[in-house]
Design an enzyme around this catalytic site. Structure first.
Site, PDB file in Angstrom:
ATOM      1  N   GLU A 139       0.837  -1.207   0.000  1.00  0.00           N
ATOM      2  CA  GLU A 139       0.000   0.000   0.000  1.00  0.00           C
ATOM      3  C   GLU A 139       0.867   1.251   0.000  1.00  0.00           C
ATOM      4  O   GLU A 139       1.874   1.320   0.707  1.00  0.00           O
ATOM      5  CB  GLU A 139      -0.899   0.012   1.232  1.00  0.00           C
ATOM      6  CG  GLU A 139      -1.790   1.244   1.336  1.00  0.00           C
ATOM      7  CD  GLU A 139      -2.630   1.272   2.604  1.00  0.00           C
ATOM      8  OE1 GLU A 139      -3.588   2.061   2.663  1.00  0.00           O
ATOM      9  OE2 GLU A 139      -2.321   0.513   3.537  1.00  0.00           O
ATOM     10  N   ASP A 170      -6.045   2.857  -1.323  1.00  0.00           N
ATOM     11  CA  ASP A 170      -6.735   3.612  -0.284  1.00  0.00           C
ATOM     12  C   ASP A 170      -7.203   4.943  -0.862  1.00  0.00           C
ATOM     13  O   ASP A 170      -6.393   5.745  -1.338  1.00  0.00           O
ATOM     14  CB  ASP A 170      -5.783   3.849   0.893  1.00  0.00           C
ATOM     15  CG  ASP A 170      -6.452   4.505   2.087  1.00  0.00           C
ATOM     16  OD1 ASP A 170      -6.885   5.660   1.943  1.00  0.00           O
ATOM     17  OD2 ASP A 170      -6.525   3.877   3.159  1.00  0.00           O
ATOM     18  N   GLU A 232     -11.690   1.979   6.399  1.00  0.00           N
ATOM     19  CA  GLU A 232     -10.647   2.330   7.350  1.00  0.00           C
ATOM     20  C   GLU A 232     -10.732   3.834   7.586  1.00  0.00           C
ATOM     21  O   GLU A 232      -9.923   4.614   7.088  1.00  0.00           O
ATOM     22  CB  GLU A 232      -9.266   1.933   6.817  1.00  0.00           C
ATOM     23  CG  GLU A 232      -8.147   2.080   7.857  1.00  0.00           C
ATOM     24  CD  GLU A 232      -6.769   1.872   7.252  1.00  0.00           C
ATOM     25  OE1 GLU A 232      -5.997   1.083   7.806  1.00  0.00           O
ATOM     26  OE2 GLU A 232      -6.463   2.497   6.207  1.00  0.00           O
TER      27      GLU A 232
END
Length: 265
Positions: A139, A170, A232
């Site tokens: 990530e 993300d 998240e």
């Protein structure tokens, strides 16, 4: 079928870890994720997941000390990284978790050394995953000093390793980097194994910032994305209210609404 995954490190943080599973199922999530769920033994975690009809979508292989955000690039910590990875891999297999995320870590010394250590540790981890059914995630995280800081660098590393691992995309970090999340997903969906959702600015639930999540959902659905979508974010309101957007997302994502949580809602 797309699972909607509650990151129970961020969500339901006001209740004990074991109770967060039922809370996530109650609110309509169909999976959970957590960087270090080890206080719950693997056999007990698997039983709780099965009872609630939940999947477990991804865990990390060790966060290190406070503020380190992983160990994979830290010189002199290779033995600690590998011990943590072995523990996480055993746990992932026991609970049916498909992904491990060996977080790179925050660089405090030389970047060249960090890059060499990171690539060596990734290669070692990939070899250890062979035949297990578990894949790695990488990530791009926009924390100051974090080794893997851009989507471009993550994609280049993925290509250098012949795409033997997947990317964790993300939406919040993409926006911080100045990327259009929907456009990046549409162009790179074949690279992605897991998605994280948080709005920008603020890193709160969808609808609190400026990200066009309708466009992002259309990009995911249009590309046939079938991996988990993890939430998240930092709730700005109580979770029972914060999670109300899930019903709309289930309508827009093929297969997401057909996953029963086993809990009356």
């Amino acid at each position: 079928m797309t699972r909607l995954s509650a990151h129970i490190g961020y969500l339901y943080a006001d209740v004990p870890l074991a109770d967060r599973l039922a809370a996530a199922a109650r609110d309509g999530f169909t999976a959970v994720e957590h960087p270090g769920p080890y206080e719950i033994p693997a056999a007990e975690m698997r039983r709780r997941l099965d009872d609630l009809g939940l999947g477990f979508s991804q865990i990390t292989s060790g966060m290190g000390r406070e503020g380190e955000k992983g160990l994979a690039c830290l010189k002199g910590r290779e033995a600690e990284f590998r011990a943590g990875f072995d523990r996480a891999l055993d746990y992932a297999q026991a609970i049916g978790c498909p992904y491990l995320h060996p977080m790179a870590g925050v660089v405090t010394g030389g970047w060249l050394d960090a890059g060499e250590v990171y690539r060596t540790n990734l290669g070692w981890a990939l070899e250890h995953c062979e035949g297990t059914g578990v894949r790695l995630l990488v990530e791009a995280i926009t924390i100051p000093g974090y080794y893997m800081g851009t989507l471009r660098a993550a994609a280049e590393l993925q290509d250098a390793f012949a795409r033997r691992f997947d990317l964790l995309f993300d939406s919040y970090h993409a926006a911080v980097l100045g990327e259009d999340p929907a456009a990046w997903v549409a162009a790179n969906v074949d690279r992605i194994g897991h998605v994280h959702i948080a709005d920008h600015p603020g890193r709160h639930e969808p609808g609190t910032g400026r990200i066009d999540f309708s466009a992002l959902l259309s990009a995911l659905a249009g590309a046939g994305y079938g991996g988990a979508i993890g939430f998240e974010y930092i709730p700005s309101i109580p979770m029972a209210e914060s999670a109300r957007f899930l019903s709309r997302w289930k309508r827009l994502l093929p297969g997401a609404s057909s996953l029963s949580t086993g809990v009356t809602q």
